[in-house]
Design a protein around this motif. Structure first.
Motif, PDB file in Angstrom:
ATOM      1  N   PRO A  84     -60.336  22.644  17.910  1.00 48.21           N
ATOM      2  CA  PRO A  84     -60.880  22.338  19.235  1.00 48.21           C
ATOM      3  C   PRO A  84     -60.469  23.343  20.302  1.00 48.21           C
ATOM      4  O   PRO A  84     -61.208  23.565  21.273  1.00 48.21           O
ATOM      5  CB  PRO A  84     -60.319  20.943  19.535  1.00 48.21           C
ATOM      6  CG  PRO A  84     -60.065  20.339  18.193  1.00 48.21           C
ATOM      7  CD  PRO A  84     -59.628  21.488  17.327  1.00 48.21           C
ATOM      8  N   GLU A  85     -59.305  23.964  20.144  1.00 44.93           N
ATOM      9  CA  GLU A  85     -58.853  24.934  21.131  1.00 44.93           C
ATOM     10  C   GLU A  85     -59.755  26.167  21.181  1.00 44.93           C
ATOM     11  O   GLU A  85     -59.807  26.860  22.193  1.00 44.93           O
ATOM     12  CB  GLU A  85     -57.409  25.340  20.840  1.00 44.93           C
ATOM     13  CG  GLU A  85     -56.394  24.243  21.127  1.00 44.93           C
ATOM     14  CD  GLU A  85     -56.440  23.790  22.581  1.00 44.93           C
ATOM     15  OE1 GLU A  85     -56.455  24.677  23.475  1.00 44.93           O
ATOM     16  OE2 GLU A  85     -56.486  22.578  22.819  1.00 44.93           O
ATOM     17  N   ALA A  86     -60.455  26.442  20.084  1.00 40.55           N
ATOM     18  CA  ALA A  86     -61.388  27.566  20.093  1.00 40.55           C
ATOM     19  C   ALA A  86     -62.520  27.307  21.080  1.00 40.55           C
ATOM     20  O   ALA A  86     -62.934  28.200  21.832  1.00 40.55           O
ATOM     21  CB  ALA A  86     -61.940  27.794  18.689  1.00 40.55           C
ATOM     22  N   TYR A  87     -63.038  26.085  21.073  1.00 35.78           N
ATOM     23  CA  TYR A  87     -64.106  25.738  22.004  1.00 35.78           C
ATOM     24  C   TYR A  87     -63.600  25.755  23.449  1.00 35.78           C
ATOM     25  O   TYR A  87     -64.313  26.197  24.357  1.00 35.78           O
ATOM     26  CB  TYR A  87     -64.676  24.369  21.658  1.00 35.78           C
ATOM     27  CG  TYR A  87     -65.392  24.333  20.340  1.00 35.78           C
ATOM     28  CD1 TYR A  87     -66.535  25.105  20.112  1.00 35.78           C
ATOM     29  CD2 TYR A  87     -64.921  23.543  19.298  1.00 35.78           C
ATOM     30  CE1 TYR A  87     -67.190  25.082  18.900  1.00 35.78           C
ATOM     31  CE2 TYR A  87     -65.575  23.511  18.073  1.00 35.78           C
ATOM     32  CZ  TYR A  87     -66.702  24.280  17.876  1.00 35.78           C
ATOM     33  OH  TYR A  87     -67.342  24.261  16.676  1.00 35.78           O
ATOM     34  N   SER A  88     -62.377  25.303  23.645  1.00 38.07           N
ATOM     35  CA  SER A  88     -61.807  25.341  24.997  1.00 38.07           C
ATOM     36  C   SER A  88     -61.687  26.783  25.476  1.00 38.07           C
ATOM     37  O   SER A  88     -61.984  27.090  26.640  1.00 38.07           O
ATOM     38  CB  SER A  88     -60.436  24.669  25.003  1.00 38.07           C
ATOM     39  OG  SER A  88     -60.536  23.301  24.692  1.00 38.07           O
ATOM     40  N   GLN A  89     -61.256  27.671  24.599  1.00 36.47           N
ATOM     41  CA  GLN A  89     -61.139  29.074  24.981  1.00 36.47           C
ATOM     42  C   GLN A  89     -62.509  29.670  25.289  1.00 36.47           C
ATOM     43  O   GLN A  89     -62.668  30.384  26.287  1.00 36.47           O
ATOM     44  CB  GLN A  89     -60.456  29.881  23.877  1.00 36.47           C
ATOM     45  CG  GLN A  89     -60.284  31.349  24.255  1.00 36.47           C
ATOM     46  CD  GLN A  89     -59.555  32.158  23.200  1.00 36.47           C
ATOM     47  OE1 GLN A  89     -59.337  31.696  22.075  1.00 36.47           O
ATOM     48  NE2 GLN A  89     -59.162  33.378  23.537  1.00 36.47           N
ATOM     49  N   ALA A  90     -63.493  29.376  24.442  1.00 39.02           N
ATOM     50  CA  ALA A  90     -64.841  29.901  24.690  1.00 39.02           C
ATOM     51  C   ALA A  90     -65.377  29.405  26.032  1.00 39.02           C
ATOM     52  O   ALA A  90     -66.010  30.156  26.781  1.00 39.02           O
ATOM     53  CB  ALA A  90     -65.775  29.492  23.557  1.00 39.02           C
TER      54      ALA A  90
END
Length: 407
Positions: A62-68
């Motif tokens: 989920p942190e990947a989506y937050s970063q994007a």
């Protein structure tokens, strides 16, 4: 991620796509929607792909989506699209800390979600894993591990699966790290555990099991082959190399061929100590194989490789700067490697995969210094398995080949 963030993420994706001259990801790059993904060696658009092998793409950290989302908000649309393209590429599903009941349920759900695509399972629960280091843990006993493997097997069932069986289980046995007694009890147990897993998983209808060899800058064929033999390579489909490491595709393929030849040679009664090392000139090594290995190459053991972070090759630490450079641990300025594929063009090389989850940290890297900061990065690295924003962005920006068109 909270539901209300999803519309914002969709908007971010749209903005990112609009900023590019082509879509953020294509089937040829191995990217696809969240459930499954087409193989990286896809035929031209419009071809009949009903029977083309596919690799599964799991849900991303989920942190990947937050970063994007944060990158898109900052106007860094290409970077946002790159992060999304990275996590929409087929990658392994890692299991290691679940109970038997949990891992059986989760494995069954994954193969159901895959809808016929091949799932890459990376199993990481052997007792004493990682020499109790950064990724230490695993089952407490052999019996506990066997029960866990039984549960994984029930979860996979008859589905199509590639099993990456216990990274570092053979390249880093208990006797290598001072965990064993004089009788080698724990090392013997390690071999028994790996053998048990093969016996339980390889007979499953759609499953292929691959064993650990470390990577091409670690063991040579002469040292890893006896471990593969004791680990049960004769019963497995083959072996894997370069998981979580940075060796080039060329180095991985060459190492794979040499190990495969050495396994065949030992199977004929030869001495592994005579096998060519990866440092030999290729002509010399090929000549040795031709003169000494009688088993035809189509009967040799196959292998798979990890290209998730090898786009820039291995990191070379500054000479003399560190007492323990930890060149494997969150090295700076690395890039994503070639996209996953089940069609490598090499009959021994079954697949190029993204096994290590790109963007997740290797751990706290001190490089022989007191810390707490990583001296190469000037920051405290996230613990092993946590999302590492700085590294994720490096992997995207330095991907080779590029993760986005027009890069």
């Amino acid at each position: 991620m909270r539901r209300r963030a999803i519309p914002l993420l969709v908007a971010a994706v749209a903005l990112a796509a609009a900023a590019l001259t082509a879509p953020a990801a294509t089937a040829d790059e191995g990217a696809a929607p969240a459930a499954t993904a087409t193989d990286a060696a896809a035929p031209a658009a419009g071809a009949d792909d009903r029977h083309r092998p596919r690799l599964y793409t799991p849900a991303a950290n989920p942190e990947a989506y937050s970063q994007a989302l944060d990158l898109a908000r900052a106007g860094l649309y290409r970077d946002a699209a790159g992060i999304l393209a990275m996590v929409r590429t087929p990658q392994a599903v890692w299991f290691g800390d679940q109970s038997p009941a949990e891992v059986e349920r989760e494995a069954r759900q994954v193969v159901r979600d895959a809808a016929g695509a091949t799932v890459v399972f990376s199993l990481y629960n052997v007792p004493g894993r990682d020499c109790s280091g950064y990724s230490g843990g695993g089952a407490n006993t052999t019996a506990e591990y066997q029960a866990w493997i039984d549960a994984v097997a029930r979860g996979i069932g008859r589905s199509e699966a590639i099993v990456i069986l216990e990274t570092d289980s053979l390249a880093l046995i208990p006797s290598d790290c001072g965990q064993d007694d004089a009788q080698g009890t724990k090392t013997a147990a390690r071999y028994a555990e790996v053998n048990y897993a093969i016996d339980r998983l390889e007979p499953l209808k759609g499953t292929k099991v691959y064993l650990d060899t470390g990577h091409a800058a670690w063991h040579g064929p002469a040292s890893i082959t006896p471990r593969l033999v004791k680990g049960g390579i004769a019963k497995a489909t083959g072996f894997f190399t370069n998981v979580s490491n940075y060796q080039t595709d060329s180095a991985n393929s060459w190492f794979g061929k040499l190990v495969s030849a050495c396994v065949a040679y030992v199977g004929e009664g030869g001495d592994a100590a005579q096998c060519p090392h990866q440092s030999w000139p290729r002509e010399q090594a090929d000549a040795w194989i031709a003169a000494n290995v009688r088993t035809p190459s189509y009967q040799w053991k196959h292998f798979v490789t990890d290209s998730s972070r090898n786009g820039q090759g291995p990191w070379v630490p500054p000479p003399g700067k560190y007492t323990d450079p930890q060149d494997w641990c969150n090295p700076p300025n690395r890039g994503l490697g070639a996209r996953p594929t089940l069609n490598t063009g090499d009959p021994l090389h079954d697949a190029r995969l993204w096994i290590k989850i790109s963007g997740e940290s290797d751990g706290l890297c001190l490089r022989g210094t007191p810390g707490p900061e990583d001296p190469e990065r000037g920051m405290v690295d996230p613990k092993a398995g946590d999302w590492f924003r700085e590294q994720a962005l490096e992997l995207v920006r330095l991907a080779n080949p590029p993760i986005l068109p027009g890069s």
